[in-house]
Design an enzyme around this catalytic site. Structure first.
Site: not given
Length: 101
Positions: A68-69
């Site tokens: 993800c981020r």
């Protein structure tokens, strides 16, 4: 079941540079994925993972890398996939920020 070790951005880049094609699932939202993504990553936003898990059934015994981020959402995705019987799920430590950093 032994918990799979997470993977660092450096290790993933090294493997991609060697021509490996690991299964990478990007659990960020579609707009985040459109901005920047790891080549070959499949976008399945975390909120839709329960509806899409059947599509991933063939991967239960394979290595699956989630990202993800920053690593928080993918940690949740890793835990969820493990609960669903996936045996080799690895979280990208630091997410796309570490990968692009």
């Amino acid at each position: 079941m032994i918990a799979s070790a997470d993977i660092t951005a450096e290790e993933l880049k090294d493997r991609l540079n060697k021509g490996e094609t690991p299964v990478i699932i990007d659990v960020r939202e579609d707009w985040e994925y459109q901005e920047t993504c790891i080549p070959g990553a499949q976008n399945i936003p975390l909120g839709t993972l329960p509806q899409r898990v059947e599509d991933l059934e063939d991967l239960k015994e394979q290595e699956v890398i989630v990202q993800c981020r920053s690593g928080a959402r993918s940690a949740s995705a890793k835990a969820y996939l493990q609960q669903q019987g996936f045996s080799n799920v690895r979280n990208l430590v630091g997410g796309i920020l570490a990968y692009n950093g």
